[in-house]
Motif scaffolding. Structure first.
Motif, mmCIF file in Angstrom:
data_model
loop_
_atom_site.group_PDB
_atom_site.id
_atom_site.type_symbol
_atom_site.label_atom_id
_atom_site.label_comp_id
_atom_site.label_asym_id
_atom_site.label_seq_id
_atom_site.Cartn_x
_atom_site.Cartn_y
_atom_site.Cartn_z
ATOM 1 N N ASN A 71 0.823 -1.208 0.000
ATOM 2 C CA ASN A 71 0.000 0.000 0.000
ATOM 3 C C ASN A 71 0.858 1.260 0.000
ATOM 4 O O ASN A 71 0.533 2.248 -0.674
ATOM 5 C CB ASN A 71 -0.927 -0.012 1.210
ATOM 6 N N ILE A 72 1.946 1.234 0.762
ATOM 7 C CA ILE A 72 2.829 2.412 0.797
ATOM 8 C C ILE A 72 3.439 2.653 -0.579
ATOM 9 O O ILE A 72 3.513 3.790 -1.058
ATOM 10 C CB ILE A 72 3.918 2.215 1.855
ATOM 11 N N MET A 73 3.860 1.583 -1.265
ATOM 12 C CA MET A 73 4.465 1.745 -2.592
ATOM 13 C C MET A 73 3.439 2.227 -3.609
ATOM 14 O O MET A 73 3.763 3.022 -4.496
ATOM 15 C CB MET A 73 5.071 0.413 -3.050
ATOM 16 N N VAL A 74 2.197 1.757 -3.481
ATOM 17 C CA VAL A 74 1.160 2.209 -4.410
ATOM 18 C C VAL A 74 0.875 3.696 -4.195
ATOM 19 O O VAL A 74 0.741 4.460 -5.157
ATOM 20 C CB VAL A 74 -0.117 1.366 -4.232
ATOM 21 N N ARG A 75 0.782 4.112 -2.943
ATOM 22 C CA ARG A 75 0.514 5.529 -2.667
ATOM 23 C C ARG A 75 1.691 6.417 -3.065
ATOM 24 O O ARG A 75 1.504 7.553 -3.474
ATOM 25 C CB ARG A 75 0.185 5.715 -1.187
ATOM 26 N N ARG A 76 2.891 5.890 -2.917
ATOM 27 C CA ARG A 76 4.076 6.646 -3.321
ATOM 28 C C ARG A 76 4.324 6.594 -4.821
ATOM 29 O O ARG A 76 5.257 7.217 -5.330
ATOM 30 C CB ARG A 76 5.300 6.090 -2.604
ATOM 31 N N GLU A 77 3.519 5.809 -5.531
ATOM 32 C CA GLU A 77 3.628 5.665 -6.986
ATOM 33 C C GLU A 77 5.013 5.161 -7.378
ATOM 34 O O GLU A 77 5.659 5.667 -8.287
ATOM 35 C CB GLU A 77 3.306 6.981 -7.697
ATOM 36 N N VAL A 78 5.474 4.129 -6.638
ATOM 37 C CA VAL A 78 6.755 3.507 -6.954
ATOM 38 C C VAL A 78 6.616 2.729 -8.260
ATOM 39 O O VAL A 78 5.550 2.200 -8.580
ATOM 40 C CB VAL A 78 7.194 2.582 -5.796
ATOM 41 N N ASP A 79 7.706 2.676 -9.005
ATOM 42 C CA ASP A 79 7.691 1.989 -10.287
ATOM 43 C C ASP A 79 7.234 0.537 -10.113
ATOM 44 O O ASP A 79 7.570 -0.133 -9.132
ATOM 45 C CB ASP A 79 9.099 2.013 -10.907
ATOM 46 N N ARG A 80 6.452 0.047 -11.090
ATOM 47 C CA ARG A 80 5.862 -1.279 -10.987
ATOM 48 C C ARG A 80 6.917 -2.374 -10.905
ATOM 49 O O ARG A 80 6.783 -3.324 -10.140
ATOM 50 C CB ARG A 80 4.951 -1.520 -12.196
ATOM 51 N N LYS A 277 -7.429 9.030 6.081
ATOM 52 C CA LYS A 277 -6.429 8.037 5.720
ATOM 53 C C LYS A 277 -6.401 6.941 6.775
ATOM 54 O O LYS A 277 -6.941 7.098 7.872
ATOM 55 C CB LYS A 277 -5.038 8.704 5.610
ATOM 56 N N PRO A 278 -5.747 5.813 6.490
ATOM 57 C CA PRO A 278 -5.614 4.765 7.504
ATOM 58 C C PRO A 278 -4.872 5.255 8.729
ATOM 59 O O PRO A 278 -4.190 6.288 8.708
ATOM 60 C CB PRO A 278 -4.826 3.673 6.766
ATOM 61 N N TRP A 279 -4.957 4.471 9.811
ATOM 62 C CA TRP A 279 -4.425 4.920 11.100
ATOM 63 C C TRP A 279 -2.916 5.142 11.044
ATOM 64 O O TRP A 279 -2.400 6.078 11.664
ATOM 65 C CB TRP A 279 -4.751 3.900 12.178
ATOM 66 N N TYR A 280 -2.182 4.289 10.288
ATOM 67 C CA TYR A 280 -0.733 4.461 10.273
ATOM 68 C C TYR A 280 -0.328 5.710 9.495
ATOM 69 O O TYR A 280 0.680 6.340 9.806
ATOM 70 C CB TYR A 280 -0.038 3.221 9.691
ATOM 71 N N ASN A 281 -1.141 6.076 8.489
ATOM 72 C CA ASN A 281 -0.850 7.314 7.770
ATOM 73 C C ASN A 281 -1.161 8.531 8.634
ATOM 74 O O ASN A 281 -0.450 9.537 8.600
ATOM 75 C CB ASN A 281 -1.649 7.376 6.471
ATOM 76 N N ARG A 282 -2.271 8.448 9.375
ATOM 77 C CA ARG A 282 -2.583 9.564 10.280
ATOM 78 C C ARG A 282 -1.542 9.675 11.374
ATOM 79 O O ARG A 282 -1.183 10.774 11.798
ATOM 80 C CB ARG A 282 -3.973 9.348 10.888
ATOM 81 N N LEU A 283 -1.034 8.529 11.851
ATOM 82 C CA LEU A 283 -0.025 8.559 12.900
ATOM 83 C C LEU A 283 1.250 9.229 12.428
ATOM 84 O O LEU A 283 1.910 9.951 13.169
ATOM 85 C CB LEU A 283 0.282 7.128 13.360
ATOM 86 N N LEU A 284 1.617 9.010 11.198
ATOM 87 C CA LEU A 284 2.843 9.596 10.642
ATOM 88 C C LEU A 284 2.597 10.938 9.960
ATOM 89 O O LEU A 284 3.495 11.471 9.301
ATOM 90 C CB LEU A 284 3.462 8.622 9.636
ATOM 91 N N HIS A 285 1.381 11.446 10.083
ATOM 92 C CA HIS A 285 1.021 12.724 9.441
ATOM 93 C C HIS A 285 1.304 12.679 7.939
ATOM 94 O O HIS A 285 1.800 13.632 7.328
ATOM 95 C CB HIS A 285 1.802 13.889 10.067
ATOM 96 N N TYR A 286 0.997 11.517 7.363
ATOM 97 C CA TYR A 286 1.312 11.320 5.946
ATOM 98 C C TYR A 286 0.543 12.271 5.048
ATOM 99 O O TYR A 286 1.082 12.818 4.078
ATOM 100 C CB TYR A 286 1.005 9.863 5.574
#
Length: 376
Positions: A71-80, A277-286
């Motif tokens: 999920n983090i890689m998808v949100r960061r738009e990391v290369d496939r 956003k999910p809890w871990y994103n809110r926790l990190l202020h993503y």
């Protein structure tokens, strides 16, 4: 006199041998033997139950960590391609740690297991040195990104679109739909011509007209062809890029004036609505970091657009007299267009030159031979 002995000898002497253990078992009463066996079975059963429990809980944890990384890689738009490589490595490492932990819980010595695994890894590495070189090349390609999926590259005598970037090799597809598999080791150390690296390219034509034709008339006819094609850059690449981005996004481009740009960015920042956003994103202020990063990118883009007004280079089409050949006057025509328009523009302009220049009174020379027959 006290004699000093080797510590290794003392340790070996303190450890009972197999014959001694068998002698102890024979001399042990039957009740004590059964109690020892039962206690060993109970201990082994408890360790086995704990190991099974840890294994299934570990599988759940591995799956959660895998999905979190995905999920983090998808949100960061990391290369496939990089996503596939990193996720497979994460899964292998986590399962290896889980298996070693389960083996340790069952009472098996893990140090010997790790030593055996290390020795096997060295042997396999020596046997597969070429494969490991391709693996290292794949890692370098995924990190340095000399090309990506969808780019048109030319290397090692092959040219085509990159279809897949795998760990050991890269697959390219040629124009006639042939799949070429190239090892990553050679690609990471060899030269690569990436035709898709830049978003704009210059297109060149060599046009030959006959001696006696008006060069200015030919230049005017060719420039009219360029002016009627919307894919060709009229003067500045920056203006053409902004116009096409505006058409793609169906929005007006940012103004070049710095004060107006600041006001637009402030309004955009005020109108930005928070998204849950999910809890871990809110926790990190993503989310907040993402919004600030986007706004900063818009500011940098606006500043670059304002500064580039003084640095623009004229990329408008040109037609010059290139060479006075033996039987023709060669004109060199140049025009800039987006990379994806390169071949369509090249072939279509070629056809239009052939069809429209004769209408302007121009002639194309061709090799010919005059034969004179003398009558005697």
């Amino acid at each position: 006199m006290l004699l000093l002995q080797d510590p290794i000898t003392l340790v070996n002497d303190s450890v009972p041998s197999v014959h001694e253990e068998l002698h102890l078992l024979r001399s042990m009463p039957f009740d004590d033997f059964m109690n020892t066996v039962i206690q060993s079975l109970i201990k082994f059963s408890i360790n086995l139950a704990i190991a099974i429990f840890v294994f299934y809980v570990g599988k759940i944890v591995v799956k959660k960590l895998y999905n979190l990384a995905h999920n983090i890689m998808v949100r960061r738009e990391v290369d496939r391609s990089l996503q596939t490589f990193v996720l497979s490595m994460i899964r292998i490492v986590l399962y290896f740690i889980l298996i070693v932990t389960v083996i340790g819980i069952m009472g098996i010595e893990t140090s010997s297991f790790l030593a055996l695994f290390g020795a096997a890894g060295v042997a396999i590495g020596m046997a597969l040195s070429g494969t490991l070189q391709n693996f290292a090349g794949g890692v370098l390609i995924l990190m340095l990104k000399p090309y990506k999926v969808g780019d048109y590259i030319e290397t090692q005598g092959y040219a085509g679109y990159v279809r897949e970037i795998q760990i050991f090799h890269t697959i390219i597809c040629t124009y006639d739909n042939k799949s070429i598999i190239l090892p990553n080791g050679g690609l990471s150390t060899g030269s690569i011509n990436n035709w898709s690296r830049e978003d704009y390219r210059r297109i060149d034509w060599t046009i030959s007209i006959s001696y006696g034709d008006d060069v200015e008339q030919a230049r005017k006819a060719i420039m009219n062809i360029f002016a009627s094609d919307d894919r060709i850059v009229k003067q500045y690449i920056e203006d053409d890029r902004a116009m096409r981005e505006c058409q793609e996004n169906q929005a007006e481009p940012l103004p070049a004036d710095v004060e107006n740009t600041e006001q637009v960015l402030e309004d955009c920042e005020e109108q930005t609505e928070p998204v849950r956003k999910p809890w871990y994103n809110r926790l990190l202020h993503y989310h907040r970091k993402r919004v600030n990063k986007k706004i900063q990118e818009m500011r940098d883009k606006a500043e670059e657009a304002a500064q580039s007004q003084m640095e623009k280079i004229d990329r408008g089409p040109t037609v010059t007299l290139d060479n006075l050949n033996s039987s023709s006057v060669d004109l060199k025509a140049r025009a800039w267009a987006r990379t994806e328009f390169y071949w369509p523009v090249f072939y279509e302009v070629n056809e239009r030159i052939y069809n429209e220049l004769p209408k302007a009174g121009l002639h194309f020379p061709f090799p010919q031979m005059d034969v004179h027959i003398s009558q005697q």
